[in-house]
Enzyme design. Structure first.
Site, PDB file in Angstrom:
ATOM      1  N   ILE A 156      17.083  -7.666  59.189  1.00 55.20           N
ATOM      2  CA  ILE A 156      15.986  -6.808  58.730  1.00 55.20           C
ATOM      3  C   ILE A 156      14.921  -6.679  59.823  1.00 55.20           C
ATOM      4  O   ILE A 156      14.415  -5.581  60.096  1.00 55.20           O
ATOM      5  CB  ILE A 156      15.378  -7.335  57.410  1.00 55.20           C
ATOM      6  CG1 ILE A 156      16.470  -7.449  56.336  1.00 55.20           C
ATOM      7  CG2 ILE A 156      14.252  -6.425  56.926  1.00 55.20           C
ATOM      8  CD1 ILE A 156      16.044  -8.152  55.046  1.00 55.20           C
ATOM      9  N   ARG A 177      14.716 -18.143  66.320  1.00 56.29           N
ATOM     10  CA  ARG A 177      15.128 -19.391  66.954  1.00 56.29           C
ATOM     11  C   ARG A 177      15.916 -19.110  68.233  1.00 56.29           C
ATOM     12  O   ARG A 177      15.876 -19.866  69.176  1.00 56.29           O
ATOM     13  CB  ARG A 177      15.956 -20.208  65.959  1.00 56.29           C
ATOM     14  CG  ARG A 177      15.095 -20.695  64.803  1.00 56.29           C
ATOM     15  CD  ARG A 177      15.905 -21.233  63.678  1.00 56.29           C
ATOM     16  NE  ARG A 177      16.821 -20.237  63.148  1.00 56.29           N
ATOM     17  CZ  ARG A 177      17.545 -20.393  62.052  1.00 56.29           C
ATOM     18  NH1 ARG A 177      17.463 -21.508  61.380  1.00 56.29           N
ATOM     19  NH2 ARG A 177      18.343 -19.435  61.631  1.00 56.29           N
ATOM     20  N   ARG A 237       9.729 -13.776  51.713  1.00 56.90           N
ATOM     21  CA  ARG A 237       9.573 -14.556  50.486  1.00 56.90           C
ATOM     22  C   ARG A 237       8.098 -14.924  50.335  1.00 56.90           C
ATOM     23  O   ARG A 237       7.431 -15.235  51.335  1.00 56.90           O
ATOM     24  CB  ARG A 237      10.398 -15.847  50.536  1.00 56.90           C
ATOM     25  CG  ARG A 237      11.884 -15.638  50.331  1.00 56.90           C
ATOM     26  CD  ARG A 237      12.244 -15.247  48.906  1.00 56.90           C
ATOM     27  NE  ARG A 237      13.670 -15.037  48.727  1.00 56.90           N
ATOM     28  CZ  ARG A 237      14.294 -13.866  48.872  1.00 56.90           C
ATOM     29  NH1 ARG A 237      13.626 -12.782  49.187  1.00 56.90           N
ATOM     30  NH2 ARG A 237      15.602 -13.782  48.675  1.00 56.90           N
ATOM     31  N   GLU A 266       6.528 -14.949  41.262  1.00 56.10           N
ATOM     32  CA  GLU A 266       6.929 -13.602  40.860  1.00 56.10           C
ATOM     33  C   GLU A 266       7.335 -13.672  39.401  1.00 56.10           C
ATOM     34  O   GLU A 266       8.114 -14.563  39.043  1.00 56.10           O
ATOM     35  CB  GLU A 266       8.097 -13.111  41.713  1.00 56.10           C
ATOM     36  CG  GLU A 266       7.682 -12.886  43.147  1.00 56.10           C
ATOM     37  CD  GLU A 266       8.790 -12.355  44.048  1.00 56.10           C
ATOM     38  OE1 GLU A 266       9.864 -11.996  43.524  1.00 56.10           O
ATOM     39  OE2 GLU A 266       8.578 -12.295  45.262  1.00 56.10           O
ATOM     40  N   HIS A 285       8.862  -6.751  44.467  1.00 53.08           N
ATOM     41  CA  HIS A 285      10.121  -7.201  45.081  1.00 53.08           C
ATOM     42  C   HIS A 285      11.207  -6.113  44.996  1.00 53.08           C
ATOM     43  O   HIS A 285      12.251  -6.322  44.379  1.00 53.08           O
ATOM     44  CB  HIS A 285      10.594  -8.511  44.424  1.00 53.08           C
ATOM     45  CG  HIS A 285      11.509  -9.304  45.315  1.00 53.08           C
ATOM     46  ND1 HIS A 285      11.541 -10.671  45.344  1.00 53.08           N
ATOM     47  CD2 HIS A 285      12.442  -8.900  46.230  1.00 53.08           C
ATOM     48  CE1 HIS A 285      12.451 -11.082  46.222  1.00 53.08           C
ATOM     49  NE2 HIS A 285      13.015 -10.011  46.769  1.00 53.08           N
TER      50      HIS A 285
HETATM   51  P1  NAP Z   1      18.728 -12.970  58.803  1.00 53.33           P
HETATM   52  O1  NAP Z   1      19.561 -11.899  59.385  1.00 53.33           O
HETATM   53  O2  NAP Z   1      19.335 -14.296  58.526  1.00 53.33           O
HETATM   54  O3  NAP Z   1      17.454 -13.176  59.771  1.00 53.33           O
HETATM   55  C1  NAP Z   1      16.534 -14.196  59.632  1.00 53.33           C
HETATM   56  C2  NAP Z   1      15.773 -14.341  60.929  1.00 53.33           C
HETATM   57  O4  NAP Z   1      14.779 -15.366  60.762  1.00 53.33           O
HETATM   58  C3  NAP Z   1      16.628 -14.772  62.109  1.00 53.33           C
HETATM   59  O5  NAP Z   1      16.265 -14.036  63.257  1.00 53.33           O
HETATM   60  C4  NAP Z   1      16.268 -16.241  62.316  1.00 53.33           C
HETATM   61  O6  NAP Z   1      16.356 -16.663  63.671  1.00 53.33           O
HETATM   62  C5  NAP Z   1      14.820 -16.207  61.909  1.00 53.33           C
HETATM   63  N1  NAP Z   1      14.315 -17.541  61.587  1.00 53.33           N
HETATM   64  C6  NAP Z   1      14.843 -18.463  60.750  1.00 53.33           C
HETATM   65  N2  NAP Z   1      14.090 -19.583  60.759  1.00 53.33           N
HETATM   66  C7  NAP Z   1      13.080 -19.337  61.611  1.00 53.33           C
HETATM   67  C8  NAP Z   1      11.984 -20.103  62.059  1.00 53.33           C
HETATM   68  N3  NAP Z   1      11.766 -21.337  61.602  1.00 53.33           N
HETATM   69  N4  NAP Z   1      11.137 -19.547  62.959  1.00 53.33           N
HETATM   70  C9  NAP Z   1      11.350 -18.298  63.414  1.00 53.33           C
HETATM   71  N5  NAP Z   1      12.367 -17.517  63.025  1.00 53.33           N
HETATM   72  C10 NAP Z   1      13.221 -18.037  62.142  1.00 53.33           C
HETATM   73  O7  NAP Z   1      18.077 -12.510  57.434  1.00 53.33           O
HETATM   74  P2  NAP Z   1      17.687 -11.026  56.962  1.00 53.33           P
HETATM   75  O8  NAP Z   1      18.853 -10.388  56.323  1.00 53.33           O
HETATM   76  O9  NAP Z   1      17.000 -10.334  58.068  1.00 53.33           O
HETATM   77  O10 NAP Z   1      16.665 -11.381  55.778  1.00 53.33           O
HETATM   78  C11 NAP Z   1      15.477 -12.131  56.023  1.00 53.33           C
HETATM   79  C12 NAP Z   1      14.870 -12.580  54.708  1.00 53.33           C
HETATM   80  O11 NAP Z   1      14.341 -11.441  54.028  1.00 53.33           O
HETATM   81  C13 NAP Z   1      15.881 -13.159  53.691  1.00 53.33           C
HETATM   82  O12 NAP Z   1      16.103 -14.543  53.921  1.00 53.33           O
HETATM   83  C14 NAP Z   1      15.234 -12.902  52.363  1.00 53.33           C
HETATM   84  O13 NAP Z   1      14.471 -14.021  51.968  1.00 53.33           O
HETATM   85  C15 NAP Z   1      14.305 -11.710  52.639  1.00 53.33           C
HETATM   86  N6  NAP Z   1      14.743 -10.480  51.946  1.00 53.33           N
HETATM   87  C16 NAP Z   1      13.880  -9.865  51.095  1.00 53.33           C
HETATM   88  C17 NAP Z   1      14.253  -8.684  50.464  1.00 53.33           C
HETATM   89  C18 NAP Z   1      13.319  -7.973  49.540  1.00 53.33           C
HETATM   90  O14 NAP Z   1      13.793  -7.362  48.594  1.00 53.33           O
HETATM   91  N7  NAP Z   1      12.027  -7.990  49.788  1.00 53.33           N
HETATM   92  C19 NAP Z   1      15.517  -8.133  50.709  1.00 53.33           C
HETATM   93  C20 NAP Z   1      16.364  -8.795  51.559  1.00 53.33           C
HETATM   94  C21 NAP Z   1      15.983  -9.969  52.191  1.00 53.33           C
HETATM   95  P3  NAP Z   1      17.786 -16.782  64.425  1.00 53.33           P
HETATM   96  O15 NAP Z   1      18.352 -15.408  64.456  1.00 53.33           O
HETATM   97  O16 NAP Z   1      17.436 -17.238  65.775  1.00 53.33           O
HETATM   98  O17 NAP Z   1      18.612 -17.705  63.603  1.00 53.33           O
END
Ligand code: NAP
Length: 319
Positions: A156, A177, A237, A266, A285
């Site tokens: 995202i 990371r 979140r 929520e 959300h």
């Molecule tokens: P993703 O592809 O797993 O990406 C997560 C990113 O966060 C990765 O780049 C990861 O780094 C980074 N990260 C993890 N721990 C970290 C830390 N301690 N410090 C800095 N960066 C860190 O996940 P995504 O699909 O983009 O989704 C992200 C989050 O959005 C989900 O986990 C979910 O909670 C939320 N979400 C919300 C909705 C909504 O409806 N609002 C919809 C979908 C998702 P690395 O790449 O280096 O591992």
């Protein structure tokens, strides 16, 4: 084989499952299941398509001795006790590669709306306060050429970076990371440490998972380091933000506004102090809430279930 779908989702899931001879039971009321309803309906199921509002913990797993697979209808999975699932050999799936663009579009919508003060401007029209064109009313801020700080540069975060760099010529800083070569080469994005992101961004958009490291990472300390009174967007979140500190940062002008698709808890209480700020826009959300994306998510959840029931590798397995 019997599968529970815990809330009404597009029929693509049911079609796939029933097409393979699976009995599907659905909770179709217009509210989340209660804990008791979940425990009762799931007890003789081999699969569950679960929502973020369903706590899939040890107690539930013990109450469902035949459970083989849980397919979360979301990309996040902080509602599931992964260690407990692993111990019991229960596979867990989620829905990546389906909702990144849609969620990034919402993050961008929130960012643009807060930057141009759309909630306040719309309230002005609705309340009959629009009397004339104002030379100095509702002045917002541009996106073009500004600096965007992305915290969490995964699916995202990268989709958001792409839209902002290509659409608005924004400079992109990010925290993750590991480095993201593609975004660095194609968009000129720069990986920075957390403090630099806080100090240099005009806009901050949060896209990390909720983990022990990210829990309330946006707290008083972080808001105090923000130098440019950025607009703060969170579609990740609610718990990655300390909401009391966020409220303080809005009051003190440390941030210029906030767009939140996620809160803690929520649903957010209508009494929340956050709702008293004119420069805050909160949505319930809805990051992935488009017809197209939810249909794709439902299909992937069903494919995860089928693979789990047949003892095959899940197309999107959470490890
Ligand atoms: P993703 O592809 O797993 O990406 C997560 C990113 O966060 C990765 O780049 C990861 O780094 C980074 N990260 C993890 N721990 C970290 C830390 N301690 N410090 C800095 N960066 C860190 O996940 P995504 O699909 O983009 O989704 C992200 C989050 O959005 C989900 O986990 C979910 O909670 C939320 N979400 C919300 C909705 C909504 O409806 N609002 C919809 C979908 C998702 P690395 O790449 O280096 O591992």
């Amino acid at each position: 084989m019997k599968v529970l779908i815990t809330e009404k989702i597009p029929s693509s899931a049911k079609t796939i499952l029933e097409g393979q001879g699976v009995e599907v039971i659905e909770f179709t009321e217009d509210r989340p299941m209660t804990r008791e309803e979940l425990l009762t309906m799931a007890k003789d199921c081999q699969g569950i398509i679960s929502m973020l509002s369903n706590k899939i913990d040890k107690e539930l797993m013990e109450a469902c001795p035949q459970l083989k697979v849980v397919a979360n209808y979301a990309v996040g999975f902080d509602n599931i006790d992964l260690a407990a699932a692993r111990e019991r050999g229960i596979k867990v799936g989620n829905t990546p590669n389906t909702l990144a663009e849609t969620t990034a579009e919402l993050a961008l919508s929130l960012m643009m709306s807060v930057a141009r003060r759309l909630p306040e401007a719309f309230a002005n029209v609705k309340n009959g306060e629009w009397k004339r064109w104002l030379a100095s009313g509702f002045l917002g801020r541009d996106l073009k050429g500004k600096t965007l700080g992305i915290f969490g540069m995964g699916e995202i975060g990268e989709a958001m970076a792409y839209k902002c760099a290509r659409g608005f010529d924004m400079k992109v800083l990010y925290c993750a990371r590991s480095p993201k070569k593609n975004a660095e080469e194609k968009l000129g994005a720069q990986k920075v440490d957390f403090d630099t992101l806080l100090q240099e961004a005009d806009y901050i958009s949060v896209h990390c998972p909720l983990t022990p490291e990210t829990l309330e990472i946006f707290n008083k300390d972080a808001f105090n380091k923000m130098k440019k009174a950025p607009i703060f967007i969170n579609t990740a979140r609610g718990k990655v933000v300390n909401q009391v500190d966020l409220d303080e940062a809005l009051k003190s002008g440390k941030i210029a506004g906030a767009g939140l698709d996620v809160t803690e808890p929520e649903p957010l209480s209508p009494e929340s102090p956050l709702l008293k700020h004119a420069n805050v826009l909160i949505t319930p959300h809805i990051g992935s809430a488009t017809h197209e994306t939810r249909t794709n998510m439902a299909a992937l959840a069903a494919q995860n279930i089928m693979a789990g029931l047949l003892g095959e590798k899940l197309p999107a397995e959470v490890k």
